[in-house]
Design an enzyme around this catalytic site. Structure first.
Site, PDB file in Angstrom:
ATOM      1  N   PHE A 242      -2.556   6.854 -12.072  1.00  0.00           N
ATOM      2  CA  PHE A 242      -3.194   8.052 -11.588  1.00  0.00           C
ATOM      3  C   PHE A 242      -4.007   8.711 -12.536  1.00  0.00           C
ATOM      4  O   PHE A 242      -3.914   9.903 -12.221  1.00  0.00           O
ATOM      5  CB  PHE A 242      -1.993   8.573 -10.642  1.00  0.00           C
ATOM      6  CG  PHE A 242      -1.486   8.134  -9.692  1.00  0.00           C
ATOM      7  CD1 PHE A 242      -2.045   7.390  -8.402  1.00  0.00           C
ATOM      8  CD2 PHE A 242      -0.109   7.928  -9.670  1.00  0.00           C
ATOM      9  CE1 PHE A 242      -1.420   6.777  -7.607  1.00  0.00           C
ATOM     10  CE2 PHE A 242       0.731   7.189  -8.505  1.00  0.00           C
ATOM     11  CZ  PHE A 242      -0.058   6.712  -7.586  1.00  0.00           C
ATOM     12  N   ILE A 469      -3.989  -1.609 -11.566  1.00  0.00           N
ATOM     13  CA  ILE A 469      -2.927  -0.503 -11.605  1.00  0.00           C
ATOM     14  C   ILE A 469      -2.250  -0.505 -10.137  1.00  0.00           C
ATOM     15  O   ILE A 469      -1.648   0.715  -9.743  1.00  0.00           O
ATOM     16  CB  ILE A 469      -3.629   0.689 -12.062  1.00  0.00           C
ATOM     17  CG1 ILE A 469      -4.539   1.071 -11.200  1.00  0.00           C
ATOM     18  CG2 ILE A 469      -3.956   0.496 -13.538  1.00  0.00           C
ATOM     19  CD1 ILE A 469      -5.059   2.664 -11.686  1.00  0.00           C
ATOM     20  N   THR A 471      -4.199  -1.320  -7.587  1.00  0.00           N
ATOM     21  CA  THR A 471      -5.381  -1.171  -6.830  1.00  0.00           C
ATOM     22  C   THR A 471      -5.966  -2.570  -6.265  1.00  0.00           C
ATOM     23  O   THR A 471      -6.955  -2.292  -5.371  1.00  0.00           O
ATOM     24  CB  THR A 471      -6.610  -0.468  -7.814  1.00  0.00           C
ATOM     25  OG1 THR A 471      -6.656  -1.271  -8.784  1.00  0.00           O
ATOM     26  CG2 THR A 471      -6.099   1.026  -8.099  1.00  0.00           C
ATOM     27  N   ILE A 617     -17.355  -2.156   1.564  1.00  0.00           N
ATOM     28  CA  ILE A 617     -15.865  -2.378   1.228  1.00  0.00           C
ATOM     29  C   ILE A 617     -15.761  -3.837   0.903  1.00  0.00           C
ATOM     30  O   ILE A 617     -15.768  -4.764   1.724  1.00  0.00           O
ATOM     31  CB  ILE A 617     -15.270  -2.020   2.360  1.00  0.00           C
ATOM     32  CG1 ILE A 617     -15.650  -0.522   2.891  1.00  0.00           C
ATOM     33  CG2 ILE A 617     -13.914  -2.075   2.257  1.00  0.00           C
ATOM     34  CD1 ILE A 617     -15.454   0.433   2.009  1.00  0.00           C
ATOM     35  N   GLY A 692     -10.782   4.776  -4.101  1.00  0.00           N
ATOM     36  CA  GLY A 692      -9.379   4.903  -4.085  1.00  0.00           C
ATOM     37  C   GLY A 692      -9.099   6.429  -4.381  1.00  0.00           C
ATOM     38  O   GLY A 692      -7.834   6.790  -4.103  1.00  0.00           O
ATOM     39  N   GLU A 693      -9.967   7.053  -4.970  1.00  0.00           N
ATOM     40  CA  GLU A 693      -9.826   8.617  -5.070  1.00  0.00           C
ATOM     41  C   GLU A 693     -10.275   9.422  -3.900  1.00  0.00           C
ATOM     42  O   GLU A 693      -9.910  10.372  -3.465  1.00  0.00           O
ATOM     43  CB  GLU A 693     -10.200   9.201  -6.405  1.00  0.00           C
ATOM     44  CG  GLU A 693      -9.824   8.335  -7.662  1.00  0.00           C
ATOM     45  CD  GLU A 693     -10.338   8.919  -8.810  1.00  0.00           C
ATOM     46  OE1 GLU A 693     -11.086   9.614  -8.902  1.00  0.00           O
ATOM     47  OE2 GLU A 693      -9.807   8.695  -9.920  1.00  0.00           O
TER      48      GLU A 693
END
Length: 730
Positions: A242, A469, A471, A617, A692-693
């Site tokens: 993160f 990580i 992901t 995607i 992801g964010e």
């Protein structure tokens, strides 16, 4: 490969493997415990000793003396390393804090010593025998108290101004002028910062938990004053980061110092959970002021966002106004970022830095504006959509489907059933409300390289120092190679997280998936050219599919083309100036239903839904996993996360998972995630963007807005704890 013109039709468009909801290729290793993380590398370090860090007991001052006699005499102890015997330990340029204190102390729990022993228990016990005498000096630990001393940061673009904000705001028919605050927050990834270090002569090997391998090599080189060529870093599996593992931390440096002190024997070192909070980095607290002026029809005429945050001397700000610069139209605009000096542990990047906290304020203010206008919050955002950069109208967005996200999200959620009058809907003792917010996150790309080879069995191997990580990097990189080389995914081997591999983008800033796969794309295209040339095929019309290479009426198996010696190619993607020509960002819309207990003020999230536009995607299953994780993190930011500062002594008091609360399973309801059908040819040859964010951005404000709709209490100080609700309920 240079990417400086929009992508045209290319092999990724076949979408035979890319774009499919393929299971994680590393899933079996992780669920069976056979994926070895940094602290578990007994396979390469069976005789490892153990290190334990002693952190500073003061937040600011000097070390006057260190008595290590008792620690050295303790059972099993092999070495005690402090600034007095560590040799040169510099501060890496990318860091605000040094990884080893002495004689000056910069923050509480800064590493003062590492004890190395035969067992972890022996190292920990001996560390408690160290006697350190400090000379404490006064520190600054309260953002509110030093707000007026905050200054304009030296780097970046702290201030922007377009038009005449003050004049337009004064004339606006409807105005919002409110203050919002967000607390310090901690990353709290599952795997703590951990390293196994070993020396062989003057060469250092680190098995560590890190998001950015190339940066880690650079940082270690600067810290220990050694050549990059003598540093080998491996991080094939990372148990979450993160942002806290973008740079090396004291676990890596102190493990390296400990190993060197005992002749190169491997040393394992993991930070305890309290050390993760006070010894590493955190998301800084903010104070934000939002002013929005609008016409009676809802069109924004003036918007201003000011933010204050703090960090150690030489640090950087939390860039909360970033999203406000790009999200909504408005002719008259102003943003300002100010940075104060605080002597707390280092503030730095945490998932969606800037936007995550900035949207907590902006999207709450938009809800307040909608209420004053007596307008539906979704409609207000649609009215103020823009297809150009509001600060630079000549710069169009490459793709921007915020309106589509708003409309689709509202329909899927059942927004039309919302009662706009607060406190009107009941479910027994629960007051029920709905809230929504826009989501926004910049699209960032980074240079990224890879090496791709094919052997005589037709197996494709990809090597890049990219990290996973949690992901899904292994999987989307495998999908990319499979698509480009025309083989099934079980014919692809992916090797990650090793500094001996070509440098990648690394994982961070939502750039990893798009950039790293684009680097693999570049290497695969180079390999395709090599195969075509070897076979005498025209590379312009060659087709790779079903394990074969085809051109016209000729067809050769990929394994035959590779031959006994195999073939390989290496390349990287370098991004040109398209971001100057086009604004690139990702968008979404969050919708939330909450219940507020009428007796206790407890808040429960009942339903969550989101629609997101983020280019192609690459894997909808792993992308959904990323978004529901981000939405969950947003629940934490809204309702519970608060790293409480002891303003007398300058440290985070609730420094473990018992008292720093993050969402548990019982806190999270069903989450509906929908991806808009979008390609962004100006982002990369993959036509993808980060995701992801984005899922974190805005969700906390949607919860705050839903709480207001449920019970009529408007809370502008996050987190929304029940004590802030119950005293204001009618």
């Amino acid at each position: 490969m240079k990417f400086d013109t929009p992508a045209t039709a290319n092999p990724t468009d076949r979408m035979k493997v890319l774009g499919q909801p393929i299971d994680r290729v590393d899933g079996k290793l992780k669920t069976t415990g056979t994926a070895h993380y940094a602290y578990e590398r007994s396979d390469v370090a069976p005789d490892a000793a153990y290190g334990y860090i002693l952190g500073s007991a003061i937040a600011k001052g000097r070390i006057e003396s260190i008595d290590d006699a008792d620690a050295k005499a303790a059972p099993g102890v092999l070495a005690v390393v402090t600034y007095k015997n560590a040799g040169t330990v510099a501060k890496a340029k990318a860091h605000t804090a040094r990884m080893l204190a002495g004689p000056d102390v910069q923050h509480y729990d800064q590493a003062v010593a590492v004890v190395v022993a035969e067992t972890f228990e022996q190292a920990r016990a001996a560390a408690k025998l160290l006697r350190v005498t400090y000379a404490r000096t006064a520190g600054s630990f309260d953002l509110e108290a030093v707000k007026t001393s905050a200054t304009k940061p030296k780097d970046g673009t702290p201030d922007t101004a377009v038009g005449n904000f003050a004049g337009a705001f004064a004339k606006a028919a409807v105005k919002v002028d409110e203050r919002y605050t967000t607390p310090d927050q901690s990353h709290q990834m599952m795997e703590p910062h951990s390293t196994t270090a070993a020396w062989k002569g003057d060469k250092l090997t680190l098995w560590t938990s890190n998001q950015m391998i190339n940066w880690a090599v650079r940082d270690m080189s600067e810290t220990l004053g050694m050549a990059k060529e003598n540093i080998h870093i491996m991080s094939p599996y990372v148990g979450g980061g993160f942002g806290s593992k973008l740079w090396i931390r004291s676990d890596a440096v102190m493990a390296a110092l400990g190993s060197r002190a005992i002749g190169g024997r491997p040393v394992k070192l993991a930070l305890a959970r309290p050390q993760v909070m006070n010894n590493t980095t955190h998301r800084p607290a903010t104070i934000q002021r939002l002013r929005i002026g609008a016409q009676k029809d809802g069109k924004i005429t003036a918007i201003a966002h000011e933010s204050w945050s703090g960090d150690l001397p030489g640090g950087g700000p939390e860039t909360a106004p970033n999203a406000t610069r790009l999200l909504y139209a408005g002719a008259n605009r102003m943003t300002a970022t100010r940075l104060a000096v605080l002597d707390l542990p280092e503030g730095n990047a945490m998932r969606a830095p800037g936007e995550a906290v900035g949207l907590l304020a902006l999207e709450a203010a938009m809800d307040e504006l909608a209420e004053k206008l007596k307008m539906d919050p979704v409609q207000l955002r649609i009215i103020n959509d823009t297809q150009v950069d509001p600060e630079k109208p000549s710069r169009q967005f490459s793709q921007r489907d915020l309106v589509g996200c708003l409309k689709t999200g509202a329909e899927r959620f059942g927004w039309d059933k919302r009662n706009p009058v607060p406190g009107q809907v009941r479910d027994g003792r629960w007051m029920v409300g709905m809230g929504m917010a826009s989501a926004f996150r910049d699209n960032v790309t980074m240079k990224s390289g890879a090496r791709v080879g094919v052997d005589k069995k037709g197996v494709v191997t990809v090597a890049t120092d990219m990290t996973d990580i949690g992901t899904g990097s292994y999987t989307i990189i495998a999908q990319t190679a499979a698509e480009l080389m025309g083989v099934p995914i079980d014919k692809v081997i992916v090797l990650l997280g090793d500094s001996s591999f070509p440098a990648s983008s690394g994982s961070g800033g939502q750039w990893g998936g798009n950039s790293s796969t684009a680097g693999v794309y570049a290497a695969c295209m180079a390999l395709r050219d090599s195969v075509a040339r070897k076979l005498g095929f025209n590379s312009a019309d060659v087709v790779f599919e079903d394990g074969k290479v085809k051109s016209g009426n000729r067809s050769v198996s990929l394994s035959e083309a590779a031959g006994d010696a195999g073939l390989s190619a290496e390349d990287s993607i370098e991004f040109g100036d398209l971001t100057k020509t086009y604004a690139q960002a990702t968008f979404g819309a969050h919708f939330v239903e909450v219940g507020v207990d009428s007796a206790t003020g407890e808040i429960r999230v009942r339903r969550m839904s989101g629609a997101f536009a983020a280019g192609r995607i690459l894997n909808p299953k792993s992308a959904r996993s990323q978004v529901i994780g981000a939405m969950t993190m947003g629940v934490g930011a809204a309702l519970m996360e608060d790293a409480v500062v002891d303003k007398r002594f300058g440290y985070f008091v609730n420094h473990d998972l018992a008292e720093y609360h993050v969402p548990a399973h019982a806190d999270i309801p069903m989450q509906d995630v929908f991806f808009m059908d979008e390609l962004d040819e100006k982002s990369s040859p993959m036509k993808a963007k980060g995701i992801g964010e984005l899922g974190l951005c805005g969700v906390g404000a949607a919860i705050a807005n839903a709480v207001y709709n449920a019970c009529g209490v408007r809370i502008r100080e996050y987190p929304l704890t029940l004590d802030k609700v119950i005293g204001k309920m009618a």
